[in-house]
Design a protein around this motif. Structure first.
Motif, PDB file in Angstrom:
ATOM      1  N   HIS A 130       0.861  -1.181   0.000  1.00 50.59           N
ATOM      2  CA  HIS A 130       0.000   0.000   0.000  1.00 50.59           C
ATOM      3  C   HIS A 130       0.898   1.232   0.000  1.00 50.59           C
ATOM      4  O   HIS A 130       1.746   1.355   0.879  1.00 50.59           O
ATOM      5  CB  HIS A 130      -0.880   0.046   1.252  1.00 50.59           C
ATOM      6  N   GLU A 131       0.704   2.132  -0.955  1.00 56.49           N
ATOM      7  CA  GLU A 131       1.475   3.371  -0.951  1.00 56.49           C
ATOM      8  C   GLU A 131       0.653   4.443  -0.253  1.00 56.49           C
ATOM      9  O   GLU A 131      -0.381   4.871  -0.766  1.00 56.49           O
ATOM     10  CB  GLU A 131       1.826   3.787  -2.381  1.00 56.49           C
ATOM     11  N   VAL A 132       1.108   4.867   0.913  1.00 54.70           N
ATOM     12  CA  VAL A 132       0.323   5.771   1.761  1.00 54.70           C
ATOM     13  C   VAL A 132       1.204   6.922   2.235  1.00 54.70           C
ATOM     14  O   VAL A 132       1.709   6.913   3.357  1.00 54.70           O
ATOM     15  CB  VAL A 132      -0.268   5.018   2.980  1.00 54.70           C
ATOM     16  N   PRO A 133       1.389   7.934   1.386  1.00 58.64           N
ATOM     17  CA  PRO A 133       2.257   9.031   1.821  1.00 58.64           C
ATOM     18  C   PRO A 133       1.638   9.898   2.916  1.00 58.64           C
ATOM     19  O   PRO A 133       2.365  10.494   3.706  1.00 58.64           O
ATOM     20  CB  PRO A 133       2.474   9.853   0.541  1.00 58.64           C
ATOM     21  N   LEU A 134       0.285   9.963   2.990  1.00 62.20           N
ATOM     22  CA  LEU A 134      -0.336  10.906   3.931  1.00 62.20           C
ATOM     23  C   LEU A 134      -1.437  10.299   4.806  1.00 62.20           C
ATOM     24  O   LEU A 134      -1.463  10.515   6.007  1.00 62.20           O
ATOM     25  CB  LEU A 134      -0.918  12.106   3.155  1.00 62.20           C
ATOM     26  N   GLU A 135      -2.363   9.545   4.205  1.00 59.82           N
ATOM     27  CA  GLU A 135      -3.570   9.119   4.931  1.00 59.82           C
ATOM     28  C   GLU A 135      -3.338   7.837   5.734  1.00 59.82           C
ATOM     29  O   GLU A 135      -4.062   6.852   5.592  1.00 59.82           O
ATOM     30  CB  GLU A 135      -4.732   8.960   3.936  1.00 59.82           C
ATOM     31  N   LEU A 136      -2.371   7.892   6.608  1.00 52.79           N
ATOM     32  CA  LEU A 136      -2.000   6.704   7.383  1.00 52.79           C
ATOM     33  C   LEU A 136      -3.114   6.269   8.334  1.00 52.79           C
ATOM     34  O   LEU A 136      -3.404   5.068   8.460  1.00 52.79           O
ATOM     35  CB  LEU A 136      -0.714   6.993   8.161  1.00 52.79           C
ATOM     36  N   GLY A 137      -3.721   7.254   9.013  1.00 52.66           N
ATOM     37  CA  GLY A 137      -4.784   6.926   9.969  1.00 52.66           C
ATOM     38  C   GLY A 137      -5.925   6.171   9.297  1.00 52.66           C
ATOM     39  O   GLY A 137      -6.372   5.127   9.795  1.00 52.66           O
ATOM     40  N   ASP A 138      -6.362   6.674   8.154  1.00 57.81           N
ATOM     41  CA  ASP A 138      -7.450   6.025   7.416  1.00 57.81           C
ATOM     42  C   ASP A 138      -7.068   4.600   7.008  1.00 57.81           C
ATOM     43  O   ASP A 138      -7.872   3.677   7.113  1.00 57.81           O
ATOM     44  CB  ASP A 138      -7.791   6.836   6.148  1.00 57.81           C
ATOM     45  N   LYS A 139      -5.859   4.446   6.537  1.00 55.54           N
ATOM     46  CA  LYS A 139      -5.409   3.120   6.086  1.00 55.54           C
ATOM     47  C   LYS A 139      -5.353   2.137   7.257  1.00 55.54           C
ATOM     48  O   LYS A 139      -5.761   0.972   7.134  1.00 55.54           O
ATOM     49  CB  LYS A 139      -4.044   3.250   5.407  1.00 55.54           C
ATOM     50  N   LEU A 140      -4.865   2.614   8.404  1.00 55.38           N
ATOM     51  CA  LEU A 140      -4.798   1.731   9.578  1.00 55.38           C
ATOM     52  C   LEU A 140      -6.207   1.307  10.000  1.00 55.38           C
ATOM     53  O   LEU A 140      -6.428   0.136  10.343  1.00 55.38           O
ATOM     54  CB  LEU A 140      -4.079   2.429  10.740  1.00 55.38           C
ATOM     55  N   LYS A 141      -7.138   2.252   9.977  1.00 56.42           N
ATOM     56  CA  LYS A 141      -8.538   1.903  10.325  1.00 56.42           C
ATOM     57  C   LYS A 141      -9.088   0.881   9.339  1.00 56.42           C
ATOM     58  O   LYS A 141      -9.741  -0.087   9.718  1.00 56.42           O
ATOM     59  CB  LYS A 141      -9.411   3.164  10.315  1.00 56.42           C
ATOM     60  N   GLN A 142      -8.825   1.095   8.058  1.00 56.68           N
ATOM     61  CA  GLN A 142      -9.346   0.216   7.006  1.00 56.68           C
ATOM     62  C   GLN A 142      -8.799  -1.213   7.130  1.00 56.68           C
ATOM     63  O   GLN A 142      -9.507  -2.183   6.900  1.00 56.68           O
ATOM     64  CB  GLN A 142      -8.948   0.814   5.650  1.00 56.68           C
ATOM     65  N   LEU A 143      -7.527  -1.309   7.527  1.00 63.33           N
ATOM     66  CA  LEU A 143      -6.881  -2.628   7.618  1.00 63.33           C
ATOM     67  C   LEU A 143      -6.987  -3.242   9.017  1.00 63.33           C
ATOM     68  O   LEU A 143      -6.403  -4.289   9.291  1.00 63.33           O
ATOM     69  CB  LEU A 143      -5.398  -2.512   7.242  1.00 63.33           C
ATOM     70  N   ASN A 144      -7.752  -2.594   9.892  1.00 67.79           N
ATOM     71  CA  ASN A 144      -7.775  -3.019  11.290  1.00 67.79           C
ATOM     72  C   ASN A 144      -8.606  -4.276  11.526  1.00 67.79           C
ATOM     73  O   ASN A 144      -9.764  -4.201  11.928  1.00 67.79           O
ATOM     74  CB  ASN A 144      -8.287  -1.869  12.160  1.00 67.79           C
ATOM     75  N   GLN A 145      -7.992  -5.405  11.271  1.00 65.85           N
ATOM     76  CA  GLN A 145      -8.622  -6.696  11.529  1.00 65.85           C
ATOM     77  C   GLN A 145      -7.593  -7.614  12.177  1.00 65.85           C
ATOM     78  O   GLN A 145      -6.415  -7.556  11.823  1.00 65.85           O
ATOM     79  CB  GLN A 145      -9.087  -7.327  10.216  1.00 65.85           C
ATOM     80  N   PRO A 146      -8.041  -8.480  13.091  1.00 68.95           N
ATOM     81  CA  PRO A 146      -7.080  -9.320  13.830  1.00 68.95           C
ATOM     82  C   PRO A 146      -6.208 -10.177  12.923  1.00 68.95           C
ATOM     83  O   PRO A 146      -5.119 -10.606  13.337  1.00 68.95           O
ATOM     84  CB  PRO A 146      -7.977 -10.214  14.691  1.00 68.95           C
TER      85      PRO A 146
END
Lengths: 184, 184, 184
Positions: free
Chosen positions: A69-85
């Motif tokens: 995933h290339e995420v230069p800025l929206e890190l918070g959103d990406k972490l929320k999106q991928l937040n699964q055990p």
């Protein structure tokens, strides 16, 4: 489990972070590794460095077990999106993400950004491995922008470290446990 | 008991030093905390930084338990003056004091200054907490003045560390004990 | 036994390396100490620093127990030449040697140089003490040459650390064991 791998340039941070991601994956091969690359190409030298870095890194994982995933800025959103055990998230690195934030949104409230990011990680169910540079142990830079970068990077590292389960300091490729435990 | 808190920029040094001062005070509330501020305003950015820093810091103590001393240069004299078992002295920080010495008296004998300062702390009855920056872990600076600063700062840190009971290294807000013990 | 003493400027690396060399010598006084100086005088300030450094250092050994070798570039050859169980080899320091390599042969393959040097130390029968600077914990330098130096120095430190028995990190004159054991 939140992990922060901190260290200087070429101290072995990314290498250790990958070994940790692999160990977590080997422990449960139904999991998926998400490699979040925060670097953004600004000039040719940087592009070359980044591509080489990513190729070297991703080559160490099997193709179907890792997603880039290339995420230069929206890190918070990406972490929320991928937040699964079932997800192992490797963020390489926080320092370049901060650099991008300072470059594109220098006027934003960085105390806020820092707090919201560190609060976010308290609520993550995924395994996360943050890579971050320590940049404050040299002489204080002469120009104001660099001084601000050192300040913000130090604050961010403190905030992430506070909410991490494990903090590892890399030096000459050797890991030192600052907090929590060393797994690999 | 002499304590040296060393670390990079924004590593949590001042914060840890205050927690230590408070713990020593809470242990014996008849004591008095003396906050020795060595920073001197040279330009507006610095003044802003310094005032913010001091306000943040002093706000954490009760007003009648802490006294502020502005000591850009005469640190030895101030330590002698405050040298009583009932005093907790927090010096924040040695690096700015050294910077002031290099700025105002570049021709003095720094080996002498370093030795007399480190010898002095052998004879202190007060509890002292020194905050100091580690500045030698980046690339060697190009200009001679910065190189000299790195040299003198390193020598001073070594001399103070040698005569301290406890030496704590701060990294990302986490304390590591290099010598002696960690109290807080 | 291969030892790597790593640390910042004025952290007490050379001092610790000498104490270690002396301790190994005192343990078996039939041994000989070989002091490999890698520094090369490029300008007057540097010459002054180097000469002072060497005089200070060599004065601590008895004249007939130590031999000085000036080796700005051909470190591998010198290590092979001195590779006998009865030799204690002190290399001060790897960082200046790397600097010389980058200055005189910037086009060579540094991954090769790094690998051949670290492989070499696997086969040494002499006791070796490498001194090296950690330079990657400050802000990333603006110019490409400095960035390259930070990269190569970090890679070299990792490679040497990997093949060392003991790795010691110096900070404010205090040794911390990163790997193996601390002897002195």
């Amino acid at each position: 489990m939140i992990n922060l791998i901190i260290g200087g340039a070429r101290s072995g941070k990314s290498n250790y972070a990958e070994r940790l991601a692999k160990a977590l994956f080997d422990n449960n091969t139904s999991k998926m590794i998400h490699y979040i690359a925060t670097a953004e190409c600004i000039d040719q030298e940087m592009e070359q460095r980044i591509n080489q870095h990513r190729l070297n890194r991703l080559a160490r994982f099997k193709q179907n077990t890792v997603e880039l995933h290339e995420v230069p800025l929206e890190l918070g959103d990406k972490l929320k999106q991928l937040n699964q055990p079932n997800n192992i998230i490797l963020v390489d690195c926080l320092t370049l993400w901060l650099n991008n934030q300072l470059y594109y949104s220098p006027e934003q409230d960085f105390a806020d950004l820092c707090e919201s990011t560190s609060n976010l990680i308290n609520n993550l169910q995924a395994d996360v491995i943050f890579v971050s540079n320590e940049v404050g142990l040299g002489i204080i830079p002469h120009n104001e922008i660099s001084r601000r970068f050192v300040d913000e990077a130090g604050r961010l590292n403190q905030a992430i470290a506070k909410n991490s389960d494990n903090v590892i300091f890399m030096l000459a490729g050797i890991e030192q446990c600052l907090k929590g435990a060393v797994y690999v």
